[in-house]
Structure formats: C-alpha cells, structure tokens
Design an enzyme around this catalytic site. Structure first.
Site, PDB file in Angstrom:
ATOM      1  N   SER A  79       0.727  -1.339  -0.103  1.00 20.59           N
ATOM      2  CA  SER A  79       0.013  -0.029   0.058  1.00 20.59           C
ATOM      3  C   SER A  79       0.966   1.293   0.112  1.00 20.59           C
ATOM      4  O   SER A  79       1.593   1.365  -0.806  1.00 20.59           O
ATOM      5  CB  SER A  79      -0.928   0.104   1.125  1.00 20.59           C
ATOM      6  N   ASP A 218      -1.773   6.322  -3.877  1.00 18.40           N
ATOM      7  CA  ASP A 218      -0.621   5.539  -3.356  1.00 18.40           C
ATOM      8  C   ASP A 218      -0.561   4.460  -4.468  1.00 18.40           C
ATOM      9  O   ASP A 218      -1.294   4.330  -5.334  1.00 18.40           O
ATOM     10  CB  ASP A 218      -0.964   5.108  -2.070  1.00 18.40           C
TER      11      ASP A 218
HETATM   12 MG    MG Z   1      -3.248   1.552  -0.521  1.00 19.55          MG
END
Ligand code: MG
Length: 444
Positions: A79, A218
């Site tokens: 992530s 992200d």
């Molecule tokens: Mg993420």
C-alpha cells in the site's frame, strides 16, 4: 517479506477458503514479481482455482472477486508504505477485507500449518479486471457533464498500479492530462503515502501547467489526495469531505467513517441533516458499518473514499470521479470549494511502545501499557464526552483527540483536531506529557 512467508500464507488462505476460486493481483513493487509466483504456488498447492489479474489496484481485485463470484482474493501490496516493503491483503467472497473473526480462523490455520493437500489447483490469466473497474465507475458518473468541462488534470500515480488505469479513466472523461510518475515501473519517485509533504513535484506540475486540479494516489490506488489549482496540497482528510458533500447534495443518507477522521464530515453531513456513524479504525470496520447502516458514502480521512453503490472498497478512481463531477456541477475551482468549508487544525502523531529491537516483549508491553493509559485518561477527562469504541476518543465542543494502539505497528497513535492552532497545541501538549509519563512508568 520472503517468498517462503508468501507461500505459507497463500496455502493457509487456500485452505481457509476450502480450495475455492481466488483472484490475485499486485501493485508494481519489484518484489511483487517473485511474491506473485509464491502466492500462486501456495494457492495451487491447496487446490485453488487461481485467477491472476497481474498488476492492478487493490479495489480492482475487490471488485473482480464480486464480479467473478470468487471465494476470495489476495493483493500483493504494501500500500502506502515505503518502496522496500511488501505485504498481502486478504479479501473475502464479499469483495471486502477479512474481519477479526474471519482473520482469527485463517491465522489459526496458518499457525498450525494444517493445509489442504492432495488436490492440485488450476491457474488462468484474466485480462478484463481494469476495464471492468473502469466501466463500473464510469457508469456511476455523469460522464457528459465532466467531459464538457475539459478539465486539465495533473496526476501522480507514484509509478504504482494506478498508472495502468487512472490516465485512461481521465482520458475517457475528456480531461487534458499532465502525467507525472504514471508509468507502472514500481520505482517510487517520492515516499508513496499521499500526504502533503510527499506531493511537492505534483504541486509544481499543477502550478506550471495551470491545471484545474492535481490527484495523487498511493501505489495500490485506494487512497487519493488532491492538489488545488493554486498548486497547494490539500490535507488528505479533505478527499472524503468533498466527496461526501457532493454525494449528500444528490442523495442524502447515512455517512460512515472512522473515529480518527476530521469533524468536517459531521459539519458537511449536518448541512444536509444526515447522520454520521463512527467506527473503529480499519477499512473493514468502516465497510461493515457502511453495510449495516446502508450508508450512501463511507471512507477514511487518509484519502479513502467508498461508494457503496459501486462496491465496498476504498477506490481512488471513485474519488477522482466524484471530485471532478462535483467541480463540473458547481462550476467553481477546487480552492473555492475548500474555502466554503469550516477550518480545522489537525495533527497525527505516533509514540513507540517499545525500544528498538525489543520485539520479544511486544505482546506483554501492549497488554500492559495501553489499558492503563486509557484508564488514566478516562479519569483525567471524566467531564468530557468519551468514546471507548477504539482506544479512547475525548470530544469537546471545539476539539477532539483520539488515542489508540495501532494494529499495524507497535505504536500508540494520537490524532487531534481543534478549531484553532493554539488550542490544538495545548491539547497535544497535555496528551504528550500524559503518554510519556504513562509509558515510562509501565515499561519499567
Ligand atoms: Mg493503499
């Protein structure tokens, strides 16, 4: 994160799902290549029917689990965490993350190494994940309205999984595109968490190209941050606030978010006389709350927007679509929309629970320090409104502070918000002295 760990977890997950159909995707991190083979290997060994999506955002895997009636999914991603990290996200047949009860059963299988044996699974490649997600999100938007504006949009996908779908999505919305770090190379040009201090390059791109807005995602494209047309990075808290304001203006209803998200969500919901339900931190807790209360919108202050009408996952594409439609429908600039919101000052801090290298004593320390700290805070702030859903949240008219043990790192997280900076500083100072005293005492 080694291949051996990935094989073991995948075998345990395949066993937990009784060798069912499992969708696999990954972000662009270089280690994703060997981890993908390890995950697929573990799943095949436990008799699963594996559907490989290759590189795609986390929400794509969530959505495809639902679309393909699969029994679960695994996303190989760390992530928003730094380049060298990697990890696994486990998804249930509902296209959402495992809840704590499901996690417990799954982790028991992992720790006991009692895996399915005998049946060998099958593997196929699926090429329609990204286009399915794209079609679903576009179908929920007023595409024509957005197209007419011909927005100039700068986008920073951090060379992550969003690179494969976000530019395409913006082109379909007739946006003029300024791409920065939007190649799926996995080489992150800046720390990947989409927070203001990491968005300097995107801010310059927006300013230099005179774009209407900038978007940063992200590496697994479930979190979204915004840069204003002035080249200023907005707090990641504002993504959900603006999306919520737009959705409630069209469809009033319940909003679900976590306890650490800005009070602006309450202000915006208040404008439309809508209710806000606050849950424990963690996407699955927000999602379960959203399902239970039939929320029209949900999400987290970290830039995670969930639109239940599409699916129950934080989705950067959904966030971009809603913000652009909002801009198109009111014909104002993004900074004008932000200017209409009340102003708050927020701080996010973390306190290590342990000395470096002291991992062995982690469970004991966490058991001891945090409840004692919460108990003492409870006594000190007994005249304030208190919420114990997740750690302790102390709420007053002009400020709040949320103190809780992290479930991903050995730290105590402190998130505070106040109507003025001096008030925020005062709250932080009080909590700071309290935590330092408490942990020092108990660590001895
Ligand atoms: Mg993420």
């Amino acid at each position: 994160m080694t291949p051996q760990i990935a094989v073991d977890f995948a075998q345990a997950f395949g066993t937990y799902l009784k060798g069912g159909k499992i969708v696999v995707g990954r972000d662009t991190r270089p280690s994703g290549e060997f981890l993908k083979h390890a995950v697929i290997s573990g799943l095949l060994a436990s008799g699963c029917e594996v559907v490989n999506l290759e590189i795609c955002p986390t929400p794509t895997v969530q959505l495809m689990v639902e679309e393909l009636n699969a029994d679960g999914g695994i996303v190989i991603t760390a992530s928003h965490n730094p380049q060298g990290y990697n990890g696994l996200k486990f998804i249930s047949s509902a296209g959402i993350f495992l809840n704590s009860a499901q996690n417990k059963i799954f982790l028991d299988i992992y720790h006991n190494h009692k895996y399915n044996k005998g049946k060998v699974g099958s593997l196929k490649r699926c090429y329609v994940g990204l286009e399915t997600q794209l079609a679903k999100v576009l179908a929920s938007l007023d595409v024509e309205l957005i197209q007419k504006r011909k927005f100039k949009v700068a986008v920073d996908c951090c060379n992550g999984a969003g690179s494969l779908v976000v530019p395409l999505f913006l082109k379909k919305l007739n946006c003029r595109l300024i791409e920065f770090a939007s190649q799926p190379t996995g080489k992150f040009p800046h720390p990947p968490e989409p927070i203001p201090e990491n968005l300097a390059s995107l801010c310059s791109e927006v300013k230099n190209s005179r774009a209407d807005i900038g978007f940063a995602l992200d590496p697994d494209a479930d979190r979204l941050a915004i840069v204003s047309e002035e080249g200023k990075p907005l707090s990641e808290e504002l993504t959900l606030v603006l999306a919520t304001k737009f959705i409630l203006s069209k469809t009033p209803g319940v909003v679900v978010t976590n306890l650490s998200t800005t009070a602006l969500v309450d202000d915006v919901a208040g404008e439309f006389k809508c209710r806000v339900i606050r849950t424990k931190v963690g996407e699955i807790n927000v999602v379960e709350g959203a399902k239970q209360h039939q929320a029209v919108i949900a999400g987290e202050g970290n830039g995670g927007v969930i639109l239940p009408a599409i699916h129950y996952g934080r989705d950067g594409l959904v966030g971009i679509g809603l913000i652009l439609e909002y801009l198109a429908s009111v014909n104002k600039s993004i900074s004008a929309l932000v200017g209409e919101l009340p102003q708050y000052f927020m701080a996010k801090k973390k306190y290590p629970l342990l000395n470096a290298g002291d991992n062995q004593s982690l469970p004991r320390q966490r058991r001891g320090v945090v409840p004692a700290l919460i108990q003492s805070l409870k006594e000190k702030y007994k005249n304030k409104k208190l919420d114990f859903t997740d750690g302790i949240k102390i709420i007053d008219k002009d400020w709040w502070v949320h103190i809780r043990p992290s479930r991903t790192e050995p730290v105590i997280r402190v998130i505070a918000e106040a109507k003025t900076q001096p008030l925020l500083d005062k709250i932080l100072e009080e909590i700071d002295s309290f935590i330092k005293d408490g942990t020092a005492d108990l660590a001895d």
